[in-house]
Structures are given as structure tokens and as C-alpha cells.
Scaffold this motif. Structure first.
Motif, PDB file in Angstrom:
ATOM      1  N   LEU A 231       0.970   2.829  11.646  1.00 52.11           N
ATOM      2  CA  LEU A 231       1.002   3.977  11.222  1.00 52.11           C
ATOM      3  C   LEU A 231       1.908   4.833  10.606  1.00 52.11           C
ATOM      4  O   LEU A 231       2.999   5.397  11.568  1.00 52.11           O
ATOM      5  N   GLU A 243       3.536  -0.351  -0.092  1.00 59.87           N
ATOM      6  CA  GLU A 243       2.001  -0.272  -0.340  1.00 59.87           C
ATOM      7  C   GLU A 243       2.178  -1.459  -0.955  1.00 59.87           C
ATOM      8  O   GLU A 243       1.206  -2.803  -0.373  1.00 59.87           O
ATOM      9  N   ASP A 253      -6.196  -2.991   6.400  1.00 69.56           N
ATOM     10  CA  ASP A 253      -6.263  -1.216   7.087  1.00 69.56           C
ATOM     11  C   ASP A 253      -5.271  -1.498   8.675  1.00 69.56           C
ATOM     12  O   ASP A 253      -5.785  -1.204   9.272  1.00 69.56           O
ATOM     13  N   ARG A 256      -1.850   1.673   7.884  1.00 67.32           N
ATOM     14  CA  ARG A 256      -2.026   3.750   7.297  1.00 67.32           C
ATOM     15  C   ARG A 256      -1.084   4.001   6.744  1.00 67.32           C
ATOM     16  O   ARG A 256      -0.071   4.210   7.814  1.00 67.32           O
ATOM     17  N   LEU A 258      -0.348   7.220   5.641  1.00 66.21           N
ATOM     18  CA  LEU A 258      -0.190   8.994   6.193  1.00 66.21           C
ATOM     19  C   LEU A 258      -0.181   9.807   4.862  1.00 66.21           C
ATOM     20  O   LEU A 258      -0.198  11.102   5.484  1.00 66.21           O
TER      21      LEU A 258
END
Length: 374
Positions: A231, A243, A253, A256, A258
Motif C-alpha cells: 500500500l 504507477e 493489483d 495500491r 491510496l
């Protein structure tokens, strides 16, 4: 009570900004009437300060050495005189410069700050760094470092007399950041099963944070532990690049993003291990928050990180820029839940003993008291 004007670039999300906001909030408890000057309005901590009655002066400018910078300087001078400020306490390069000049024009005591490792490139420009080193350091009555590493760097790189330097560690709110009795609801809210090992990082997506190194390390971990999850809390100019890296590494996935979260204290307990991959770091509030939340920490062995992360006791330290060593440390903790819990418990104990708000406030009270006659 002594009146102190805290001067800072902005009051948005960030370690220095949170520290100023919290110290202003608690200032009356250690004998200080707080005032805050920010160079940008409308930020998250500004509204909170105004709500509790702390005066906030907004002095925007585009260039410190331009005409609007001069206008901002005189605005601060007038404020200091009108409110009879006893001490100007500045954080970061632009505030150090403007705050010191305004304070000395008014005959007010001045404290500037060092919250880096002498990395002049992080101070905006060579011109500003040179001016701060050659002029502002001489004007300041004290220069406050937030780690021993930053203090030593300031003395050795900028030739600041050691007697001018003072060490005051960042303080942490041990009540706000604390391990919950049951983290299952937190994980459920994030859609995370209890049996997954979750690594997490809270950092601005900037080059100095080197989050891509943590991604490379996680790729190696995932090859061994396919159910692992990573995360990332934060945002910044490197977000698109990171990214893209996650996609290039085929992490899907299991990583992540956030974004910026105002409720970091609710996110941290969902982690099993906290990561920090910075290239340089004076002293990390994010590490303190993670330790207060009862998490073991894996951090790079740079700057002040070893001052808060005790190797083998509250976490593991790895070389900067080395995803292989970070991955080894991640696997060590992923495979040993008992060690994670032990390190997390010791880390929280260390926060309460050494890095509490109470300790930081007392250090500030003593610093201000030493500067003011009588």
C-alpha cells in the motif's frame, strides 16, 4: 507568556507543517503565546489553527528576492512589532531567510532550523542556500536541528559554531497514532484479508523518497510470497512514474496507490511492516507515526533514521538504493510474525519514552527560556 511567531512555507500536508501546527496548538501549555506565518493560504492545518484561536498571518510571494518578497518581509516586520513578538522561530529555507531578516530588523530573538542533511539542492536554489549559509546563519541566535545527524551535518558542511546548534527531536502524538485492539475492521474497510502480509509506505512521491526502490524490492518479495500486498499513501510529481513502474514490474493489483489520506492513523494499523526508502532523511515523522502505531520499520540507513529505528530492536536498516537488501529485510519480517509484533511493541515504547510531544514541548520550552532575559 512569551510570544513566538512560527514561520513556515505552507500549512499543507507534511512533517514540518504538522509539527508547527501541533506545537502551536500545545504552545500555551509550555508558556508560549503562538502566532503562525505561512507563505500560502488555504491549507489544511491553517483552518485547524484558526479554529482554536491561533492567529495566522498569510504572506504570499512568488520570489523571495523579488519586490513581492520585500513586501512580504515588511508585512512580517509590522506584524512582529504590532504583536510584540519575543521570538521568531522559522522552518525551512525561505522562512529561515525571511524570518531571520524580519526578526533582526525588529531586534527580536531568532531561531532558524535545519531539517535536512546539508543537501543544498533541496533548498530551492544555490543563491538561497548560499545566502542562508553566509548571512542568515550569522543572524540567527540559535539553529535548531531535528536530528543529531542534521546537527552534525550543519556544523561540518556550513561551519556553524556548535554552540549555536540545538537538538530538538520531532514529537509524536502517542494517543492519535496507536495500535488498535482489533485491526480487522480497518483491513475489512480496505478490502484486505487478515492473512495477507501488508507492506506500506507513507511518503510524498518525490525523487528523494525513492519509492521506486521499494517497488523493486516488493517485486522480489512477491516472487516468493504471491499474496503479499503493498500500500502506498501519498502523492506528488513522481506519482505517474511510480504507477508506470508498478505496471512495468507486472505487480497488478498487489500494489495500491491510496493517494493523500487525512486519516493516516487509521491506515497504518492495516500494515504489517512499514517501509521508508529515502535517499536522504534528516528525521522522518512518517517513521515516528509508524512506530507509534506499533509497526516494525524497514528504513534506509541514512541521516537520522538510525536515531529512531534501533537495528534489530524496533526494525531493520538497509543501504539506500539497494532493493535486494530491502527485499531480504521484508522477507525476514514477512516470515516472522512474532518478530514483527516484538519490534512493533518496542517501537511504540521508544516513541513514548523518547519522541513524545511532551518531550519535544519541554525541549522547546527550555530553548525559549534560555533565549529570553529574565
Amino acid at each position: 507568556m512569551a510570544s513566538v511567531l512560527f514561520v513556515i512555507d505552507n500549512l499543507g500536508p507534511g512533517g514540518s507543517q504538522r509539527y508547527v501546527a501541533e506545537m502551536a496548538r500545545f504552545a500555551p501549555s509550555f508558556g508560549v503565546t503562538p502566532h503562525v506565518c505561512s507563505f500560502r493560504g488555504g491549507d489544511v492545518f491553517e483552518s485547524g489553527l484558526i479554529r482554536i484561536g491561533v492567529p495566522v498571518l498569510i504572506t504570499p510571494f512568488s520570489k523571495l528576492y523579488g519586490s513581492d518578497g520585500l513586501h512580504a518581509l515588511w508585512k512580517v516586520v509590522r506584524y512582529i512589532r504590532h504583536h510584540r513578538i519575543d521570538i521568531v522561530h522559522a522552518f525551512q529555507t525561505n522562512p529561515n531567510i525571511l524570518g531571520a531578516l524580519a526578526g533582526k530588523i525588529c531586534g527580536t530573538r531568532v531561531i532558524t532550523s535545519r531539517r535536512d542533511m546539508g543537501d543544498f539542492g533541496m533548498r530551492g536554489s544555490d543563491r538561497l542556500a548560499s545566502f542562508e549559509t553566509k548571512v542568515i546563519n550569522r543572524l540567527a541566535d540559535r539553529i535548531m536541528a531535528n536530528s543529531q545527524a542534521a546537527l552534525d551535518a550543519a556544523v561540518s558542511i556550513e561551519n556553524i559554531p556548535r554552540h549555536k546548534m540545538v537538538l530538538v527531536y520531532n514529537g509524536m502524538d502517542g494517543e492519535r497514532f496507536s495500535p488498535p485492539d482489533d485491526r480487522t475492521p480497518l483491513r475489512k474497510a480496505l478490502g484486505i484479508d487478515d492473512d495477507r502480509c501488508v507492506f506500506g509506505i507513507v511518503a510524498g512521491h518525490r525523487k528523494v523518497k525513492a519509492v521506486e526502490v521499494a517497488l523493486l524490492a516488493f517485486r522480489r518479495v512477491k516472487d516468493v510470497l504471491p499474496e503479499a500486498l503493498f500500500l502506498q499513501v501519498g502523492d506528488g510529481p513522481e506519482r505517474g512514474f511510480l504507477e508506470g513502474e508498478a505496471k512495468r514490474l507486472s505487480l497488478g493489483d498487489s500494489v495500491r496507490f491510496l493517494g493523500v489520506r487525512p486519516d493516516v492513523e487509521r491506515i497504518l494499523p492495516a500494515f504489517d511492516v512499514f517501509l521508508l526508502s529515502s535517499k536522504t532523511e534528516s528525521f522522518s515523522n512518517a517513521i515516528l507515526e509508524a512506530m507509534a502505531a506499533g509497526l516494525p520499520v524497514i528504513a534506509t540507513r541514512v541521516g537520522g533514521n538510525p536515531e529512531c529505528v534501533k537495528e534489530g530492536e524496533t526494525g531493520l536498516l538497509v543501504p539506500s538504493g539497494n532493493p535486494e537488501e530491502m527485499a531480504k529485510a521484508m522477507l525476514t519480517l514477512a516470515r516472522n510474525p512474532d518478530l514483527r509484533r516484538q519490534m512493533g511493541r518496542r517501537g511504540r515504547e521508544r516513541i513514548l519514552e523518547t519522541f513524545s510531544y511532551e518531550k519535544s514541548r519541554e525541549d522547546l520550552r527550555r530553548l525559549y527560556h534560555d533565549l529570553l532575559p529574565g
